[in-house]
Design a protein around this motif. Structure first.
Motif, PDB file in Angstrom:
ATOM      1  N   GLU A  58      16.871  63.049  55.501  1.00 32.05           N
ATOM      2  CA  GLU A  58      17.992  63.929  55.154  1.00 32.05           C
ATOM      3  C   GLU A  58      19.171  63.074  54.715  1.00 32.05           C
ATOM      4  O   GLU A  58      19.312  61.931  55.139  1.00 32.05           O
ATOM      5  CB  GLU A  58      18.373  64.762  56.382  1.00 32.05           C
ATOM      6  CG  GLU A  58      19.377  65.842  56.112  1.00 32.05           C
ATOM      7  CD  GLU A  58      19.600  66.754  57.327  1.00 32.05           C
ATOM      8  OE1 GLU A  58      20.498  67.595  57.235  1.00 32.05           O
ATOM      9  OE2 GLU A  58      18.898  66.612  58.336  1.00 32.05           O
ATOM     10  N   GLU A  59      20.021  63.640  53.866  1.00 30.90           N
ATOM     11  CA  GLU A  59      21.264  62.986  53.455  1.00 30.90           C
ATOM     12  C   GLU A  59      22.423  63.904  53.799  1.00 30.90           C
ATOM     13  O   GLU A  59      22.386  65.092  53.493  1.00 30.90           O
ATOM     14  CB  GLU A  59      21.254  62.692  51.955  1.00 30.90           C
ATOM     15  CG  GLU A  59      20.245  61.643  51.561  1.00 30.90           C
ATOM     16  CD  GLU A  59      20.293  61.327  50.085  1.00 30.90           C
ATOM     17  OE1 GLU A  59      21.377  60.937  49.591  1.00 30.90           O
ATOM     18  OE2 GLU A  59      19.252  61.495  49.435  1.00 30.90           O
ATOM     19  N   LEU A  60      23.438  63.330  54.457  1.00 31.35           N
ATOM     20  CA  LEU A  60      24.592  64.107  54.898  1.00 31.35           C
ATOM     21  C   LEU A  60      25.859  63.535  54.284  1.00 31.35           C
ATOM     22  O   LEU A  60      26.106  62.326  54.370  1.00 31.35           O
ATOM     23  CB  LEU A  60      24.711  64.052  56.428  1.00 31.35           C
ATOM     24  CG  LEU A  60      23.470  64.488  57.202  1.00 31.35           C
ATOM     25  CD1 LEU A  60      23.583  64.088  58.662  1.00 31.35           C
ATOM     26  CD2 LEU A  60      23.276  65.976  57.061  1.00 31.35           C
ATOM     27  N   PRO A  61      26.701  64.369  53.659  1.00 29.82           N
ATOM     28  CA  PRO A  61      27.960  63.869  53.112  1.00 29.82           C
ATOM     29  C   PRO A  61      28.913  63.486  54.243  1.00 29.82           C
ATOM     30  O   PRO A  61      28.979  64.180  55.267  1.00 29.82           O
ATOM     31  CB  PRO A  61      28.502  65.053  52.308  1.00 29.82           C
ATOM     32  CG  PRO A  61      27.825  66.254  52.865  1.00 29.82           C
ATOM     33  CD  PRO A  61      26.520  65.800  53.438  1.00 29.82           C
ATOM     34  N   ALA A  62      29.624  62.381  54.051  1.00 32.61           N
ATOM     35  CA  ALA A  62      30.574  61.900  55.066  1.00 32.61           C
ATOM     36  C   ALA A  62      31.746  61.228  54.360  1.00 32.61           C
ATOM     37  O   ALA A  62      31.829  60.003  54.290  1.00 32.61           O
ATOM     38  CB  ALA A  62      29.885  60.943  56.025  1.00 32.61           C
ATOM     39  N   GLY A  63      32.622  62.029  53.776  1.00 30.02           N
ATOM     40  CA  GLY A  63      33.786  61.491  53.063  1.00 30.02           C
ATOM     41  C   GLY A  63      33.352  60.721  51.836  1.00 30.02           C
ATOM     42  O   GLY A  63      32.648  61.261  50.978  1.00 30.02           O
ATOM     43  N   ASP A  64      33.737  59.445  51.760  1.00 30.79           N
ATOM     44  CA  ASP A  64      33.372  58.630  50.600  1.00 30.79           C
ATOM     45  C   ASP A  64      32.025  57.935  50.778  1.00 30.79           C
ATOM     46  O   ASP A  64      31.654  57.053  50.023  1.00 30.79           O
ATOM     47  CB  ASP A  64      34.472  57.619  50.277  1.00 30.79           C
ATOM     48  CG  ASP A  64      34.723  56.618  51.394  1.00 30.79           C
ATOM     49  OD1 ASP A  64      34.176  56.800  52.500  1.00 30.79           O
ATOM     50  OD2 ASP A  64      35.467  55.649  51.160  1.00 30.79           O
ATOM     51  N   HIS A  65      31.269  58.337  51.807  1.00 29.48           N
ATOM     52  CA  HIS A  65      29.939  57.796  52.075  1.00 29.48           C
ATOM     53  C   HIS A  65      28.921  58.926  52.218  1.00 29.48           C
ATOM     54  O   HIS A  65      29.281  60.093  52.371  1.00 29.48           O
ATOM     55  CB  HIS A  65      29.937  56.965  53.368  1.00 29.48           C
ATOM     56  CG  HIS A  65      30.506  55.598  53.197  1.00 29.48           C
ATOM     57  ND1 HIS A  65      31.838  55.375  52.929  1.00 29.48           N
ATOM     58  CD2 HIS A  65      29.924  54.381  53.261  1.00 29.48           C
ATOM     59  CE1 HIS A  65      32.053  54.074  52.829  1.00 29.48           C
ATOM     60  NE2 HIS A  65      30.902  53.447  53.028  1.00 29.48           N
ATOM     61  N   THR A  66      27.668  58.543  52.189  1.00 27.65           N
ATOM     62  CA  THR A  66      26.561  59.441  52.505  1.00 27.65           C
ATOM     63  C   THR A  66      25.818  58.818  53.674  1.00 27.65           C
ATOM     64  O   THR A  66      25.582  57.605  53.683  1.00 27.65           O
ATOM     65  CB  THR A  66      25.604  59.583  51.305  1.00 27.65           C
ATOM     66  OG1 THR A  66      26.302  60.228  50.237  1.00 27.65           O
ATOM     67  CG2 THR A  66      24.365  60.390  51.668  1.00 27.65           C
ATOM     68  N   ILE A  67      25.485  59.631  54.657  1.00 23.98           N
ATOM     69  CA  ILE A  67      24.671  59.157  55.774  1.00 23.98           C
ATOM     70  C   ILE A  67      23.226  59.550  55.470  1.00 23.98           C
ATOM     71  O   ILE A  67      22.929  60.732  55.315  1.00 23.98           O
ATOM     72  CB  ILE A  67      25.122  59.767  57.112  1.00 23.98           C
ATOM     73  CG1 ILE A  67      26.575  59.386  57.393  1.00 23.98           C
ATOM     74  CG2 ILE A  67      24.201  59.319  58.247  1.00 23.98           C
ATOM     75  CD1 ILE A  67      27.187  60.120  58.579  1.00 23.98           C
ATOM     76  N   ALA A  68      22.371  58.560  55.349  1.00 25.74           N
ATOM     77  CA  ALA A  68      20.951  58.810  55.095  1.00 25.74           C
ATOM     78  C   ALA A  68      20.199  58.658  56.408  1.00 25.74           C
ATOM     79  O   ALA A  68      20.231  57.594  57.031  1.00 25.74           O
ATOM     80  CB  ALA A  68      20.413  57.834  54.057  1.00 25.74           C
ATOM     81  N   LEU A  69      19.557  59.739  56.837  1.00 22.41           N
ATOM     82  CA  LEU A  69      18.711  59.697  58.028  1.00 22.41           C
ATOM     83  C   LEU A  69      17.311  59.340  57.559  1.00 22.41           C
ATOM     84  O   LEU A  69      16.754  60.001  56.673  1.00 22.41           O
ATOM     85  CB  LEU A  69      18.715  61.043  58.743  1.00 22.41           C
ATOM     86  CG  LEU A  69      20.093  61.550  59.180  1.00 22.41           C
ATOM     87  CD1 LEU A  69      19.961  62.905  59.839  1.00 22.41           C
ATOM     88  CD2 LEU A  69      20.771  60.561  60.103  1.00 22.41           C
ATOM     89  N   LEU A  70      16.747  58.287  58.141  1.00 21.60           N
ATOM     90  CA  LEU A  70      15.459  57.774  57.694  1.00 21.60           C
ATOM     91  C   LEU A  70      14.375  58.025  58.734  1.00 21.60           C
ATOM     92  O   LEU A  70      14.622  57.913  59.933  1.00 21.60           O
ATOM     93  CB  LEU A  70      15.559  56.270  57.425  1.00 21.60           C
ATOM     94  CG  LEU A  70      16.641  55.821  56.440  1.00 21.60           C
ATOM     95  CD1 LEU A  70      16.648  54.302  56.323  1.00 21.60           C
ATOM     96  CD2 LEU A  70      16.431  56.464  55.081  1.00 21.60           C
ATOM     97  N   ALA A  71      13.189  58.345  58.271  1.00 24.86           N
ATOM     98  CA  ALA A  71      12.006  58.434  59.130  1.00 24.86           C
ATOM     99  C   ALA A  71      11.283  57.103  59.020  1.00 24.86           C
ATOM    100  O   ALA A  71      11.032  56.617  57.913  1.00 24.86           O
ATOM    101  CB  ALA A  71      11.108  59.571  58.678  1.00 24.86           C
ATOM    102  N   VAL A  72      10.963  56.488  60.148  1.00 28.58           N
ATOM    103  CA  VAL A  72      10.266  55.203  60.163  1.00 28.58           C
ATOM    104  C   VAL A  72       8.763  55.460  60.216  1.00 28.58           C
ATOM    105  O   VAL A  72       8.273  56.135  61.112  1.00 28.58           O
ATOM    106  CB  VAL A  72      10.716  54.338  61.361  1.00 28.58           C
ATOM    107  CG1 VAL A  72       9.938  53.031  61.410  1.00 28.58           C
ATOM    108  CG2 VAL A  72      12.213  54.074  61.296  1.00 28.58           C
ATOM    109  N   HIS A  73       8.037  54.910  59.243  1.00 27.83           N
ATOM    110  CA  HIS A  73       6.587  55.088  59.157  1.00 27.83           C
ATOM    111  C   HIS A  73       5.831  53.868  59.657  1.00 27.83           C
ATOM    112  O   HIS A  73       4.692  53.991  60.103  1.00 27.83           O
ATOM    113  CB  HIS A  73       6.174  55.395  57.722  1.00 27.83           C
ATOM    114  CG  HIS A  73       6.795  56.650  57.210  1.00 27.83           C
ATOM    115  ND1 HIS A  73       6.309  57.894  57.495  1.00 27.83           N
ATOM    116  CD2 HIS A  73       7.916  56.848  56.458  1.00 27.83           C
ATOM    117  CE1 HIS A  73       7.078  58.809  56.934  1.00 27.83           C
ATOM    118  NE2 HIS A  73       8.059  58.208  56.297  1.00 27.83           N
ATOM    119  N   ALA A  74       6.437  52.700  59.554  1.00 28.19           N
ATOM    120  CA  ALA A  74       5.798  51.473  60.025  1.00 28.19           C
ATOM    121  C   ALA A  74       6.890  50.484  60.411  1.00 28.19           C
ATOM    122  O   ALA A  74       7.987  50.501  59.845  1.00 28.19           O
ATOM    123  CB  ALA A  74       4.896  50.883  58.944  1.00 28.19           C
TER     124      ALA A  74
END
Length: 110
Positions: A71-87
């Motif tokens: 998922e990507e979440l807007p956070a002001g002048d940044h984007t927070i990318a939530l990552l799923a770890v596969h390995a």
């Protein structure tokens, strides 16, 4: 992971099937500086490898995480990318690179 909205790299990375996250080791001072440049060939002089899914990793890193974007979440002048770890791969024989207070440092044994 937090990414500046003005990043020219993130739009290219997010199109890939998988992302590589490398935890740099204490010998990676020069690689860290090169990879943090705003322009030019950031991977010039950096030894790297790619997995079959396309994730790129810095060789000699303490850890490699092969991820996809959850998922990507807007956070002001940044984007927070939530990552799923596969390995995950960890090299317990290496020590992590520490960057704090605008300089490189080392973890000390307790």
């Amino acid at each position: 992971m937090c990414l500046r909205n003005s990043s020219s790299t993130w739009p290219r990375l997010r199109r890939g099937r998988r992302l590589g996250v490398s935890v740099l080791a204490e010998q990676h001072n020069d690689a860290c500086r090169a990879l943090s440049l705003r322009s030019g060939d950031r991977f010039a002089g950096v030894d790297w490898s790619a997995c079959a899914a396309g994730a790129v990793f810095v060789l000699g890193a303490v850890a490699w995480l092969e991820c996809s974007i959850e998922e990507e979440l807007p956070a002001g002048d940044h984007t927070i990318a939530l990552l799923a770890v596969h390995a995950l791969r960890v090299d317990a024989g290496r020590r992590p690179l520490i960057f704090h207070g605008s300089r490189f440092g080392r973890l000390l044994a307790a």
